[in-house]
Scaffold this motif. Structure first.
Motif, PDB file in Angstrom:
ATOM      1  N   PHE A 127       0.844  -1.208   0.000  1.00  0.00           N
ATOM      2  CA  PHE A 127       0.000   0.000   0.000  1.00  0.00           C
ATOM      3  C   PHE A 127       0.871   1.246   0.000  1.00  0.00           C
ATOM      4  O   PHE A 127       0.655   2.162  -0.800  1.00  0.00           O
ATOM      5  CB  PHE A 127      -0.936  -0.007   1.220  1.00  0.00           C
ATOM      6  CG  PHE A 127      -1.511   1.339   1.540  1.00  0.00           C
ATOM      7  CD1 PHE A 127      -2.571   1.848   0.796  1.00  0.00           C
ATOM      8  CD2 PHE A 127      -0.989   2.109   2.570  1.00  0.00           C
ATOM      9  CE1 PHE A 127      -3.096   3.111   1.076  1.00  0.00           C
ATOM     10  CE2 PHE A 127      -1.511   3.366   2.857  1.00  0.00           C
ATOM     11  CZ  PHE A 127      -2.558   3.869   2.105  1.00  0.00           C
ATOM     12  N   TYR A 128       1.854   1.281   0.871  1.00  0.00           N
ATOM     13  CA  TYR A 128       2.707   2.458   0.993  1.00  0.00           C
ATOM     14  C   TYR A 128       3.491   2.717  -0.307  1.00  0.00           C
ATOM     15  O   TYR A 128       3.484   3.825  -0.840  1.00  0.00           O
ATOM     16  CB  TYR A 128       3.662   2.311   2.178  1.00  0.00           C
ATOM     17  CG  TYR A 128       4.605   3.486   2.292  1.00  0.00           C
ATOM     18  CD1 TYR A 128       4.168   4.681   2.838  1.00  0.00           C
ATOM     19  CD2 TYR A 128       5.908   3.398   1.817  1.00  0.00           C
ATOM     20  CE1 TYR A 128       5.016   5.774   2.911  1.00  0.00           C
ATOM     21  CE2 TYR A 128       6.756   4.488   1.888  1.00  0.00           C
ATOM     22  CZ  TYR A 128       6.308   5.669   2.436  1.00  0.00           C
ATOM     23  OH  TYR A 128       7.140   6.757   2.492  1.00  0.00           O
ATOM     24  N   ARG A 129       4.160   1.687  -0.791  1.00  0.00           N
ATOM     25  CA  ARG A 129       5.033   1.841  -1.966  1.00  0.00           C
ATOM     26  C   ARG A 129       4.255   2.123  -3.249  1.00  0.00           C
ATOM     27  O   ARG A 129       4.686   2.929  -4.069  1.00  0.00           O
ATOM     28  CB  ARG A 129       5.877   0.581  -2.177  1.00  0.00           C
ATOM     29  CG  ARG A 129       6.923   0.297  -1.151  1.00  0.00           C
ATOM     30  CD  ARG A 129       8.189   1.116  -1.337  1.00  0.00           C
ATOM     31  NE  ARG A 129       8.822   0.961  -2.629  1.00  0.00           N
ATOM     32  CZ  ARG A 129       9.913   0.254  -2.842  1.00  0.00           C
ATOM     33  NH1 ARG A 129      10.501  -0.366  -1.853  1.00  0.00           N
ATOM     34  NH2 ARG A 129      10.415   0.184  -4.055  1.00  0.00           N
ATOM     35  N   ASN A 130       3.142   1.447  -3.424  1.00  0.00           N
ATOM     36  CA  ASN A 130       2.449   1.509  -4.705  1.00  0.00           C
ATOM     37  C   ASN A 130       1.239   2.439  -4.756  1.00  0.00           C
ATOM     38  O   ASN A 130       0.703   2.681  -5.833  1.00  0.00           O
ATOM     39  CB  ASN A 130       2.034   0.103  -5.141  1.00  0.00           C
ATOM     40  CG  ASN A 130       3.246  -0.780  -5.330  1.00  0.00           C
ATOM     41  OD1 ASN A 130       4.206  -0.402  -5.989  1.00  0.00           O
ATOM     42  ND2 ASN A 130       3.222  -1.946  -4.707  1.00  0.00           N
ATOM     43  N   LYS A 131       0.825   2.936  -3.607  1.00  0.00           N
ATOM     44  CA  LYS A 131      -0.327   3.835  -3.596  1.00  0.00           C
ATOM     45  C   LYS A 131       0.014   5.157  -2.923  1.00  0.00           C
ATOM     46  O   LYS A 131       0.097   6.192  -3.577  1.00  0.00           O
ATOM     47  CB  LYS A 131      -1.525   3.165  -2.910  1.00  0.00           C
ATOM     48  CG  LYS A 131      -2.082   1.981  -3.682  1.00  0.00           C
ATOM     49  CD  LYS A 131      -3.265   1.365  -2.977  1.00  0.00           C
ATOM     50  CE  LYS A 131      -3.826   0.201  -3.780  1.00  0.00           C
ATOM     51  NZ  LYS A 131      -4.966  -0.442  -3.090  1.00  0.00           N
ATOM     52  N   LEU A 132       0.224   5.104  -1.615  1.00  0.00           N
ATOM     53  CA  LEU A 132       0.407   6.344  -0.857  1.00  0.00           C
ATOM     54  C   LEU A 132       1.619   7.139  -1.336  1.00  0.00           C
ATOM     55  O   LEU A 132       1.520   8.341  -1.598  1.00  0.00           O
ATOM     56  CB  LEU A 132       0.522   6.027   0.638  1.00  0.00           C
ATOM     57  CG  LEU A 132       0.534   7.229   1.580  1.00  0.00           C
ATOM     58  CD1 LEU A 132      -0.733   8.065   1.436  1.00  0.00           C
ATOM     59  CD2 LEU A 132       0.693   6.766   3.021  1.00  0.00           C
ATOM     60  N   ALA A 133       2.756   6.508  -1.478  1.00  0.00           N
ATOM     61  CA  ALA A 133       3.990   7.211  -1.857  1.00  0.00           C
ATOM     62  C   ALA A 133       3.935   7.762  -3.280  1.00  0.00           C
ATOM     63  O   ALA A 133       4.733   8.634  -3.631  1.00  0.00           O
ATOM     64  CB  ALA A 133       5.189   6.277  -1.697  1.00  0.00           C
ATOM     65  N   ASN A 134       2.994   7.302  -4.080  1.00  0.00           N
ATOM     66  CA  ASN A 134       2.869   7.790  -5.455  1.00  0.00           C
ATOM     67  C   ASN A 134       2.005   9.042  -5.570  1.00  0.00           C
ATOM     68  O   ASN A 134       1.902   9.612  -6.655  1.00  0.00           O
ATOM     69  CB  ASN A 134       2.316   6.697  -6.361  1.00  0.00           C
ATOM     70  CG  ASN A 134       3.343   5.623  -6.631  1.00  0.00           C
ATOM     71  OD1 ASN A 134       4.537   5.897  -6.724  1.00  0.00           O
ATOM     72  ND2 ASN A 134       2.881   4.396  -6.749  1.00  0.00           N
ATOM     73  N   LEU A 135       1.375   9.460  -4.478  1.00  0.00           N
ATOM     74  CA  LEU A 135       0.567  10.674  -4.531  1.00  0.00           C
ATOM     75  C   LEU A 135       1.478  11.901  -4.589  1.00  0.00           C
ATOM     76  O   LEU A 135       2.561  11.926  -3.987  1.00  0.00           O
ATOM     77  CB  LEU A 135      -0.368  10.757  -3.315  1.00  0.00           C
ATOM     78  CG  LEU A 135      -1.427   9.670  -3.217  1.00  0.00           C
ATOM     79  CD1 LEU A 135      -2.281   9.868  -1.984  1.00  0.00           C
ATOM     80  CD2 LEU A 135      -2.296   9.634  -4.459  1.00  0.00           C
ATOM     81  N   ALA A 136       1.019  12.911  -5.279  1.00  0.00           N
ATOM     82  CA  ALA A 136       1.809  14.133  -5.458  1.00  0.00           C
ATOM     83  C   ALA A 136       1.892  14.932  -4.161  1.00  0.00           C
ATOM     84  O   ALA A 136       1.003  14.863  -3.308  1.00  0.00           O
ATOM     85  CB  ALA A 136       1.170  14.992  -6.545  1.00  0.00           C
ATOM     86  N   ASP A 137       2.986  15.685  -4.036  1.00  0.00           N
ATOM     87  CA  ASP A 137       3.171  16.697  -2.995  1.00  0.00           C
ATOM     88  C   ASP A 137       3.340  16.159  -1.583  1.00  0.00           C
ATOM     89  O   ASP A 137       3.172  16.906  -0.615  1.00  0.00           O
ATOM     90  CB  ASP A 137       2.034  17.732  -3.022  1.00  0.00           C
ATOM     91  CG  ASP A 137       2.026  18.509  -4.319  1.00  0.00           C
ATOM     92  OD1 ASP A 137       3.082  19.076  -4.664  1.00  0.00           O
ATOM     93  OD2 ASP A 137       0.975  18.539  -4.994  1.00  0.00           O
ATOM     94  N   ILE A 138       3.669  14.871  -1.418  1.00  0.00           N
ATOM     95  CA  ILE A 138       3.933  14.351  -0.083  1.00  0.00           C
ATOM     96  C   ILE A 138       5.387  14.644   0.276  1.00  0.00           C
ATOM     97  O   ILE A 138       6.302  14.292  -0.458  1.00  0.00           O
ATOM     98  CB  ILE A 138       3.664  12.837   0.011  1.00  0.00           C
ATOM     99  CG1 ILE A 138       2.171  12.561  -0.144  1.00  0.00           C
ATOM    100  CG2 ILE A 138       4.176  12.272   1.336  1.00  0.00           C
ATOM    101  CD1 ILE A 138       1.791  11.093  -0.087  1.00  0.00           C
ATOM    102  N   ALA A 139       5.576  15.299   1.428  1.00  0.00           N
ATOM    103  CA  ALA A 139       6.925  15.572   1.922  1.00  0.00           C
ATOM    104  C   ALA A 139       7.376  14.468   2.867  1.00  0.00           C
ATOM    105  O   ALA A 139       8.493  13.968   2.763  1.00  0.00           O
ATOM    106  CB  ALA A 139       6.967  16.921   2.637  1.00  0.00           C
ATOM    107  N   THR A 140       6.487  14.073   3.789  1.00  0.00           N
ATOM    108  CA  THR A 140       6.836  13.087   4.811  1.00  0.00           C
ATOM    109  C   THR A 140       5.620  12.250   5.170  1.00  0.00           C
ATOM    110  O   THR A 140       4.511  12.772   5.276  1.00  0.00           O
ATOM    111  CB  THR A 140       7.322  13.786   6.104  1.00  0.00           C
ATOM    112  OG1 THR A 140       8.420  14.616   5.793  1.00  0.00           O
ATOM    113  CG2 THR A 140       7.713  12.788   7.171  1.00  0.00           C
ATOM    114  N   VAL A 141       5.861  10.961   5.394  1.00  0.00           N
ATOM    115  CA  VAL A 141       4.849  10.072   5.969  1.00  0.00           C
ATOM    116  C   VAL A 141       5.490   9.403   7.165  1.00  0.00           C
ATOM    117  O   VAL A 141       6.564   8.815   7.066  1.00  0.00           O
ATOM    118  CB  VAL A 141       4.378   8.983   4.969  1.00  0.00           C
ATOM    119  CG1 VAL A 141       3.395   8.024   5.645  1.00  0.00           C
ATOM    120  CG2 VAL A 141       3.745   9.613   3.738  1.00  0.00           C
ATOM    121  N   GLN A 142       4.830   9.529   8.299  1.00  0.00           N
ATOM    122  CA  GLN A 142       5.296   8.853   9.505  1.00  0.00           C
ATOM    123  C   GLN A 142       4.193   7.883   9.919  1.00  0.00           C
ATOM    124  O   GLN A 142       3.057   8.289  10.132  1.00  0.00           O
ATOM    125  CB  GLN A 142       5.563   9.885  10.603  1.00  0.00           C
ATOM    126  CG  GLN A 142       6.418   9.370  11.718  1.00  0.00           C
ATOM    127  CD  GLN A 142       6.823  10.516  12.649  1.00  0.00           C
ATOM    128  OE1 GLN A 142       5.979  11.275  13.084  1.00  0.00           O
ATOM    129  NE2 GLN A 142       8.101  10.599  12.938  1.00  0.00           N
TER     130      GLN A 142
END
Length: 153
Positions: free
Chosen positions: A122-137
């Motif tokens: 989910f993180y690699r293929n969905k969330l991290a692909n969204l634009a304008d994300i600086a940080t996810v904790q």
């Protein structure tokens, strides 16, 4: 809640505890007529106090074992950026809740997956692909002491 009287509140409390109660059962518990309770429930739905009626599932029995809370910081806070992120992230079935927040992070997501491997996907293929994300904790839940769906009224 100004337009709700004590009877309305009692009905809402009962329905939050068990939405399968019949009108007759509710009427009996609050000492009102079936017709009165039926009309009040209709009005509560019509006025948006009751948004929908659902079944609450045991997440473990349906293989939703891992709960994660993701704190997301975006690169900028333009309205278009915030709206775009929100509109995209809520499309993911793993995202159960999405809140825009004050403080250090812009959003908090409650994400549910079967296991850590599914979360990684989910993180690699969905969330991290969204634009304008600086940080996810991400914070993973170790145990669940309380999980309520009923609001205190």
């Amino acid at each position: 809640m100004n337009s709700l009287d004590q009877t309305d509140l009692e009905i809402l409390k009962l329905l939050q505890e068990n939405a399968e109660l019949s009108i007759k059962e509710i009427a009996h518990k609050i000492y009102k007529s079936n017709a009165s309770v039926h009309e009040r429930i209709r009005r509560l739905k019509e006025n948006g106090y009751i948004k929908k009626t659902v079944a609450i599932l045991d997440r473990r029995l349906i293989n939703c074992n891992l709960i994660a809370f993701c704190h997301v910081l975006l690169n900028n806070h333009a309205s278009k950026t915030l709206d775009s992120f929100e509109n995209e992230v809520i499309k993911f079935p793993e995202v159960m809740e999405c809140y825009q927040m004050t403080g250090t992070f812009d959003f908090i997501l409650r994400v549910v997956t079967p296991d850590i491997d599914a979360y990684h996907d989910f993180y690699r293929n969905k969330l991290a692909n969204l634009a304008d994300i600086a940080t996810v904790q991400t914070f993973f839940v170790l145990s669940e002491a309380k999980s309520e769906t009923a609001y205190p009224i």
